[in-house]
Design a protein around this motif. Structure first.
Motif, mmCIF file in Angstrom:
data_model
loop_
_atom_site.group_PDB
_atom_site.id
_atom_site.type_symbol
_atom_site.label_atom_id
_atom_site.label_comp_id
_atom_site.label_asym_id
_atom_site.label_seq_id
_atom_site.Cartn_x
_atom_site.Cartn_y
_atom_site.Cartn_z
ATOM 1 N N MET A 101 -18.583 -102.159 35.683
ATOM 2 C CA MET A 101 -17.331 -101.677 36.275
ATOM 3 C C MET A 101 -16.396 -101.170 35.171
ATOM 4 N N THR A 102 -15.902 -99.969 35.333
ATOM 5 C CA THR A 102 -15.033 -99.385 34.318
ATOM 6 C C THR A 102 -13.635 -100.004 34.392
ATOM 7 N N ARG A 103 -12.886 -99.823 33.307
ATOM 8 C CA ARG A 103 -11.524 -100.353 33.250
ATOM 9 C C ARG A 103 -10.647 -99.704 34.330
ATOM 10 N N LYS A 104 -10.845 -98.403 34.556
ATOM 11 C CA LYS A 104 -10.081 -97.690 35.578
ATOM 12 C C LYS A 104 -10.341 -98.268 36.967
ATOM 13 N N ILE A 156 -8.558 -101.646 37.339
ATOM 14 C CA ILE A 156 -7.123 -101.473 37.575
ATOM 15 C C ILE A 156 -6.858 -101.058 39.015
ATOM 16 N N ARG A 157 -7.670 -100.092 39.500
ATOM 17 C CA ARG A 157 -7.496 -99.594 40.870
ATOM 18 C C ARG A 157 -7.682 -100.721 41.881
ATOM 19 N N ARG A 158 -8.706 -101.539 41.707
ATOM 20 C CA ARG A 158 -8.966 -102.620 42.648
ATOM 21 C C ARG A 158 -7.918 -103.730 42.544
ATOM 22 N N THR A 159 -7.387 -103.933 41.355
ATOM 23 C CA THR A 159 -6.316 -104.915 41.192
ATOM 24 C C THR A 159 -5.060 -104.458 41.937
ATOM 25 N N VAL A 160 -4.779 -103.165 41.863
ATOM 26 C CA VAL A 160 -3.625 -102.616 42.571
ATOM 27 C C VAL A 160 -3.818 -102.751 44.086
#
Length: 258
Positions: free
Chosen positions: A1-4, A7-11
Motif C-alpha cells: 500500500m502506497t503512502r498516498k 493517507i486517503r483511507r485515513t481521511v
C-alpha cells in the motif's frame, strides 16, 4: 500500500468517524453528520472500485458510471442551493400584505429554540412596520415540547396591548410546513381574508424561504417571505446544506391532498 493510499483511507475513516459523532450527538448538526457518513461511504466505494479495476475491466466501466452519477447529483444539489441562498437573502419586507403567518420551529420545554427565537425576533421587527393585520402563529406540540410552538410564539409576542394582541391567532395543530399552510389558510379564510387575492407575509428561517415559497404556491397562496437569520454561522450552514435535499423531497412528495 502506497503512502498516498494510506493517507486517503485515513481521511475516509476520519470523515466517517466525524459523521458518526455528529449524527449521534444532539447538537443540531445531525444532518451534517449524515452527510459526512454519506461522503465517506462514496469515497470508500471509490476505493473499492480502484482496487477492483486492477483485476477487472468491468470495474472501470462501473467507475465511470459511478462518477457520472455523483457529478449529476452534485450539479442538481448545487443549482438548488443557489436558489435557496438567493431566496434566503432577498428582502421584500417593504411590500404591503394582508396577513402574516409565522412558521413554528422547535421548543425546548417552554423555551424557544434558536431557530424559533430568530423567527420571533424577525416577526416582531416586521410587525412594527405592518401593525393591525392578522398574524397566524403556526406550529403544534412535538416531542420534548411542553407547550406548542404557537403558544411559545404567542407568549413572546404578547404586548399587553389588547388591540395588538387580538391580532395574534394561534394555530397549534400542524406538525410540518405543509400543514402550517393548510391550517393557517383555513384560519385566515374564516377571518374573512380572501385567499385568492391576498398577499401573505411568511416569517421563517432564511434557509427555509425557498421551500416555503414552493409549498405556499401549491396551497394557492401569494406570499412574501421574510427571512430570519440564525445566530450561529455553523448552524446556519448546516441547515442551508440540508435544505437543498429537503427541496428535492418537497418537489417529489409534498403535494396537497386532493
Amino acid at each position: 500500500m502506497t503512502r498516498k493510499t494510506k493517507i486517503r483511507r485515513t481521511v475516509i475513516l476520519a470523515v466517517g468517524l466525524a459523521g458518526l459523532a455528529l449524527a449521534v450527538i444532539p447538537n443540531g448538526m445531525r444532518f451534517t453528520g449524515y452527510l459526512c457518513l454519506g461522503i465517506a461511504a462514496l469515497w470508500a466505494i471509490e476505493e473499492l472500485l480502484i482496487v477492483w479495476k486492477r483485476h477487472s475491466a468491468f470495474a472501470g466501466v462501473l467507475e465511470k458510471f459511478f462518477f457520472t452519477g455523483v457529478a449529476l447529483v452534485f450539479a442538481v444539489i448545487a443549482l438548488i442551493e443557489i436558489e435557496v441562498v438567493k431566496c434566503g437573502e432577498a428582502d421584500r419586507s417593504d411590500q404591503p400584505v394582508d396577513a402574516v403567518i409565522i412558521l413554528g420551529a422547535g421548543v425546548n420545554g417552554e423555551t424557544p429554540s434558536a431557530a424559533l427565537q430568530s423567527r420571533i425576533d424577525a416577526a416582531r421587527a416586521y410587525l412594527k412596520k405592518h401593525p393591525g393585520i392578522p398574524v397566524v402563529l403556526s406550529g403544534g406540540k412535538g416531542s420534548g415540547e411542553n407547550i406548542s410552538e404557537a403558544e411559545a410564539m404567542r407568549r413572546a409576542l404578547w404586548t399587553g396591548d389588547g388591540e395588538t394582541d387580538a391580532c395574534l391567532i394561534p394555530e397549534d395543530r400542524s406538525v410540518n410546513t405543509a400543514q402550517n399552510f393548510e391550517f393557517s389558510r383555513a384560519l385566515l379564510a374564516e377571518l374573512g381574508v380572501d385567499m385568492e387575492t391576498a398577499r401573505i407575509a411568511i416569517v421563517t428561517s432564511d434557509f427555509h424561504c425557498y421551500r416555503t415559497h414552493l409549498l405556499a404556491q401549491r396551497h394557492g397562496m401569494n406570499t412574501v417571505e421574510i427571512p430570519a437569520e440564525l445566530p450561529w454561522w455553523w448552524l446556519s450552514a448546516n441547515y442551508y446544506i440540508r435544505e437543498a435535499f429537503a427541496v428535492v423531497k418537497t418537489v417529489l412528495f409534498d403535494w396537497p391532498e386532493a
